[in-house]
Design a protein around this motif. Structure first.
Motif, PDB file in Angstrom:
ATOM      1  N   ALA A  77       0.922  -1.236  -0.028  1.00 54.17           N
ATOM      2  CA  ALA A  77       0.122  -0.077  -0.031  1.00 54.17           C
ATOM      3  C   ALA A  77       0.716   1.348   0.071  1.00 54.17           C
ATOM      4  O   ALA A  77       0.391   2.494   0.488  1.00 54.17           O
ATOM      5  CB  ALA A  77      -1.046  -0.044   1.114  1.00 54.17           C
ATOM      6  N   SER A  78       1.905   1.198  -0.787  1.00 59.03           N
ATOM      7  CA  SER A  78       2.788   2.485  -0.787  1.00 59.03           C
ATOM      8  C   SER A  78       3.226   3.025   0.575  1.00 59.03           C
ATOM      9  O   SER A  78       3.453   4.159   0.424  1.00 59.03           O
ATOM     10  CB  SER A  78       2.228   3.402  -1.783  1.00 59.03           C
ATOM     11  OG  SER A  78       1.763   2.981  -2.913  1.00 59.03           O
ATOM     12  N   GLY A  79       3.433   2.207   1.352  1.00 58.35           N
ATOM     13  CA  GLY A  79       3.917   2.708   2.706  1.00 58.35           C
ATOM     14  C   GLY A  79       2.995   2.766   3.789  1.00 58.35           C
ATOM     15  O   GLY A  79       3.393   3.011   4.793  1.00 58.35           O
ATOM     16  N   TRP A 163       8.184   0.885  -7.200  1.00 60.17           N
ATOM     17  CA  TRP A 163       7.842   0.190  -5.943  1.00 60.17           C
ATOM     18  C   TRP A 163       6.404   0.770  -5.395  1.00 60.17           C
ATOM     19  O   TRP A 163       6.394   0.860  -4.204  1.00 60.17           O
ATOM     20  CB  TRP A 163       9.023   0.330  -5.197  1.00 60.17           C
ATOM     21  CG  TRP A 163       9.752   1.860  -5.058  1.00 60.17           C
ATOM     22  CD1 TRP A 163       9.238   2.560  -3.958  1.00 60.17           C
ATOM     23  CD2 TRP A 163      10.428   2.517  -5.875  1.00 60.17           C
ATOM     24  NE1 TRP A 163      10.007   3.923  -4.178  1.00 60.17           N
ATOM     25  CE2 TRP A 163      10.615   3.410  -5.236  1.00 60.17           C
ATOM     26  CE3 TRP A 163      11.161   2.095  -7.078  1.00 60.17           C
ATOM     27  CZ2 TRP A 163      11.267   4.599  -6.027  1.00 60.17           C
ATOM     28  CZ3 TRP A 163      11.994   2.793  -7.674  1.00 60.17           C
ATOM     29  CH2 TRP A 163      12.081   4.237  -7.211  1.00 60.17           C
ATOM     30  N   GLY A 164       5.424   0.880  -6.282  1.00 57.70           N
ATOM     31  CA  GLY A 164       4.309   1.382  -5.826  1.00 57.70           C
ATOM     32  C   GLY A 164       3.740   2.474  -6.477  1.00 57.70           C
ATOM     33  O   GLY A 164       4.503   3.386  -6.938  1.00 57.70           O
ATOM     34  N   SER A 167       4.828   6.387  -6.133  1.00 59.22           N
ATOM     35  CA  SER A 167       6.151   6.396  -5.663  1.00 59.22           C
ATOM     36  C   SER A 167       7.253   7.029  -6.622  1.00 59.22           C
ATOM     37  O   SER A 167       6.675   7.523  -7.731  1.00 59.22           O
ATOM     38  CB  SER A 167       6.945   4.789  -5.703  1.00 59.22           C
ATOM     39  OG  SER A 167       6.877   4.124  -6.928  1.00 59.22           O
ATOM     40  N   THR A 168       8.347   7.385  -6.329  1.00 60.65           N
ATOM     41  CA  THR A 168       9.449   8.096  -7.238  1.00 60.65           C
ATOM     42  C   THR A 168       9.508   7.414  -8.243  1.00 60.65           C
ATOM     43  O   THR A 168       9.614   7.965  -9.394  1.00 60.65           O
ATOM     44  CB  THR A 168      10.776   8.205  -6.423  1.00 60.65           C
ATOM     45  OG1 THR A 168      10.546   8.586  -4.895  1.00 60.65           O
ATOM     46  CG2 THR A 168      11.732   9.056  -7.131  1.00 60.65           C
ATOM     47  N   GLY A 169       9.573   5.981  -8.432  1.00 59.88           N
ATOM     48  CA  GLY A 169       9.796   5.416  -9.571  1.00 59.88           C
ATOM     49  C   GLY A 169       8.719   5.407 -10.687  1.00 59.88           C
ATOM     50  O   GLY A 169       8.912   5.390 -11.731  1.00 59.88           O
ATOM     51  N   HIS A 170       7.478   5.652  -9.805  1.00 63.26           N
ATOM     52  CA  HIS A 170       6.131   6.031 -10.646  1.00 63.26           C
ATOM     53  C   HIS A 170       6.236   7.442 -11.277  1.00 63.26           C
ATOM     54  O   HIS A 170       6.153   7.511 -12.593  1.00 63.26           O
ATOM     55  CB  HIS A 170       4.871   5.771 -10.014  1.00 63.26           C
ATOM     56  CG  HIS A 170       3.676   5.975 -10.477  1.00 63.26           C
ATOM     57  ND1 HIS A 170       2.452   5.946 -10.034  1.00 63.26           N
ATOM     58  CD2 HIS A 170       3.348   6.093 -12.068  1.00 63.26           C
ATOM     59  CE1 HIS A 170       1.583   5.815 -10.859  1.00 63.26           C
ATOM     60  NE2 HIS A 170       2.097   6.135 -12.358  1.00 63.26           N
ATOM     61  N   PRO A 184       4.458   3.714 -22.307  1.00 66.62           N
ATOM     62  CA  PRO A 184       4.829   2.567 -21.446  1.00 66.62           C
ATOM     63  C   PRO A 184       3.722   2.229 -20.728  1.00 66.62           C
ATOM     64  O   PRO A 184       3.138   3.082 -20.074  1.00 66.62           O
ATOM     65  CB  PRO A 184       6.118   2.706 -20.858  1.00 66.62           C
ATOM     66  CG  PRO A 184       5.996   4.285 -20.635  1.00 66.62           C
ATOM     67  CD  PRO A 184       5.392   4.737 -21.785  1.00 66.62           C
ATOM     68  N   THR A 185       3.792   0.944 -20.332  1.00 65.46           N
ATOM     69  CA  THR A 185       2.625   0.251 -19.335  1.00 65.46           C
ATOM     70  C   THR A 185       3.268   0.376 -17.885  1.00 65.46           C
ATOM     71  O   THR A 185       4.358  -0.149 -17.546  1.00 65.46           O
ATOM     72  CB  THR A 185       2.073  -1.113 -19.657  1.00 65.46           C
ATOM     73  OG1 THR A 185       1.600  -1.046 -20.752  1.00 65.46           O
ATOM     74  CG2 THR A 185       1.182  -1.505 -18.430  1.00 65.46           C
ATOM     75  N   HIS A 186       2.683   1.105 -16.867  1.00 68.13           N
ATOM     76  CA  HIS A 186       3.263   1.094 -15.467  1.00 68.13           C
ATOM     77  C   HIS A 186       2.976  -0.383 -14.761  1.00 68.13           C
ATOM     78  O   HIS A 186       1.539  -0.657 -14.557  1.00 68.13           O
ATOM     79  CB  HIS A 186       2.599   2.333 -14.753  1.00 68.13           C
ATOM     80  CG  HIS A 186       3.054   2.421 -13.207  1.00 68.13           C
ATOM     81  ND1 HIS A 186       2.323   2.694 -12.324  1.00 68.13           N
ATOM     82  CD2 HIS A 186       4.155   2.049 -12.753  1.00 68.13           C
ATOM     83  CE1 HIS A 186       2.710   2.595 -11.216  1.00 68.13           C
ATOM     84  NE2 HIS A 186       4.072   2.190 -11.392  1.00 68.13           N
ATOM     85  N   VAL A 187       4.102  -0.911 -13.927  1.00 67.75           N
ATOM     86  CA  VAL A 187       3.692  -2.112 -13.055  1.00 67.75           C
ATOM     87  C   VAL A 187       4.349  -1.755 -11.585  1.00 67.75           C
ATOM     88  O   VAL A 187       5.206  -1.672 -11.681  1.00 67.75           O
ATOM     89  CB  VAL A 187       4.174  -3.232 -13.872  1.00 67.75           C
ATOM     90  CG1 VAL A 187       4.073  -4.463 -12.959  1.00 67.75           C
ATOM     91  CG2 VAL A 187       3.939  -3.298 -15.316  1.00 67.75           C
ATOM     92  N   PRO A 188       3.293  -1.578 -10.839  1.00 69.73           N
ATOM     93  CA  PRO A 188       3.736  -1.319  -9.495  1.00 69.73           C
ATOM     94  C   PRO A 188       4.095  -2.481  -8.678  1.00 69.73           C
ATOM     95  O   PRO A 188       3.174  -3.536  -8.837  1.00 69.73           O
ATOM     96  CB  PRO A 188       2.456  -0.691  -8.895  1.00 69.73           C
ATOM     97  CG  PRO A 188       1.249  -1.079  -9.715  1.00 69.73           C
ATOM     98  CD  PRO A 188       1.743  -1.585 -11.076  1.00 69.73           C
ATOM     99  N   TYR A 189       5.059  -2.555  -7.803  1.00 65.89           N
ATOM    100  CA  TYR A 189       5.252  -3.439  -6.898  1.00 65.89           C
ATOM    101  C   TYR A 189       5.214  -3.290  -5.668  1.00 65.89           C
ATOM    102  O   TYR A 189       4.854  -1.989  -5.167  1.00 65.89           O
ATOM    103  CB  TYR A 189       6.748  -3.968  -7.211  1.00 65.89           C
ATOM    104  CG  TYR A 189       6.958  -5.001  -8.749  1.00 65.89           C
ATOM    105  CD1 TYR A 189       6.940  -6.310  -8.740  1.00 65.89           C
ATOM    106  CD2 TYR A 189       7.020  -3.988  -9.647  1.00 65.89           C
ATOM    107  CE1 TYR A 189       6.973  -6.874  -9.990  1.00 65.89           C
ATOM    108  CE2 TYR A 189       7.193  -4.785 -11.016  1.00 65.89           C
ATOM    109  CZ  TYR A 189       7.290  -5.962 -10.838  1.00 65.89           C
ATOM    110  OH  TYR A 189       7.262  -6.662 -12.228  1.00 65.89           O
TER     111      TYR A 189
END
Length: 328
Positions: A77-79, A163-164, A167-170, A184-189
């Motif tokens: 849940a993103s933290g 990583w969610g 998130s910064t990666g998003h 591109p398609t976003h894949v959250p982890y």
């Protein structure tokens, strides 16, 4: 005479007990803090950058306090899961949050009300370190440069991991898509570590991991390092260009790692923790390890961190609005 002495001693004892009872329970426990093990709840999976930094600090705190400092990973849940876990514990300094940038990002991207308010419900203890990010592409893309990755994105639908949501990666993946006019398609982890595993395996095509999570894979032959974020090249990777050098603008932001205590934690406990975290960051071994991970050691006071946090909350709110990023 003996009776008088006994009565006076008894009166002093009674007054002492009454005075002790009048003190808040937190004040009594804070005077000898810590008296038992401390738990650091980390908002990401084991093996990622936040987990690595948290364990470095935990070891030094354990040495300073002469008490075990246990790291517990609560990804998801993103933290939010980690944050609510800490808020549900007593505010006595024995359950703390080792949070990341999502503490400032979540209020900007969450569509439904969060179960906490970052500034209202948490006390900033210390900003431990700041980090930058790198751009990795999987070997499956066959991209060895950023222009080649952009060409691959224009030729087919690729995916990027984070990583969610929120998130910064998003944010970085979305910014990259907008700057290069690709989709591109976003894949959250649920953390950087599982994201890196799928990137190495070719399940996703590219990602912007923080430098701590990327460190073990910088020389891997299973993925390609394309660029770094920030306004200058990394000392350890002088041959790797920045995104700005390559004409992809706006990548001058990064992540951070910090310690929070739940609201209500005695101020003396917070000050003790802040002092010891600063000492841990300044420790020669920890400082060198953070620099080796291409991180910027900070270890500031609670007041300094509070000012930084307030500014960062505003920045992510502006960026979320510009990118129209929303968490689930």
């Amino acid at each position: 005479m003996k009776t008088t002495i006994h009565r006076r001693a008894g009166l002093c004892l009674a007054l002492g007990l009454l005075a002790g009872a009048a003190l808040p329970s937190g004040a009594q426990s804070a005077s000898a803090y810590p008296q038992r093990p401390i738990k650091l709840v980390v908002s990401s999976a084991a093996g990622g950058g936040a987990d690595t930094v948290a364990r470095l600090i935990a070891l030094k705190l354990a040495d300073a306090f002469k008490q075990p400092v246990v790291v517990e990973n609560k990804p998801g849940a993103s933290g939010t899961l980690a944050a609510t876990t800490v808020l549900g514990a007593p505010a006595d300094g024995y359950t703390l949050l080792f949070g990341i940038t999502t503490m400032a990002q979540l209020p900007a991207v969450t569509q439904t009300p969060l179960p906490f308010n970052t500034e209202r419900d948490f006390i900033p203890v210390s900003l431990v370190a700041k980090s930058r990010n790198v751009l990795f592409a999987s070997k499956k893309t066959q991209a060895k440069t950023v222009p080649e990755l952009i060409a691959a994105l224009n030729a087919q639908t690729l995916s990027y991991g984070s990583w969610g949501n929120g998130s910064t990666g998003h944010f970085m993946g979305d910014l990259f898509a907008r700057q290069t006019r690709t989709q591109p398609t976003h894949v959250p982890y649920k953390g950087a570590a599982p994201m890196m595993n799928d990137l190495l395996g070719g399940t996703i095509d590219f990602a912007f991991p923080d430098i701590g999570s990327a460190q073990p894979h910088l020389k891997s032959d299973r993925i390609q390092l394309l660029a770094v974020t920030g306004d200058k090249r990394l000392t350890s990777l002088p041959e790797v260009p920045t995104m700005d050098e390559l004409g992809v603008k706006g990548f001058d932001f990064g992540g951070w790692f910090a310690l929070f205590a739940p609201k209500g934690t005695p101020s003396s406990v917070v000050e003790t923790l802040s002092t010891q975290v600063a000492a841990a960051v300044e420790d020669r071994e920890v400082h060198a390890r953070l620099l080796a991970m291409d991180m910027d050691p900070v270890g500031n006071s609670g007041k300094e961190f509070a000012r930084f946090l307030h500014e960062d909350l505003g920045r992510w709110a502006r960026m979320a609005k510009e990118s129209d990023i929303k968490a689930d």
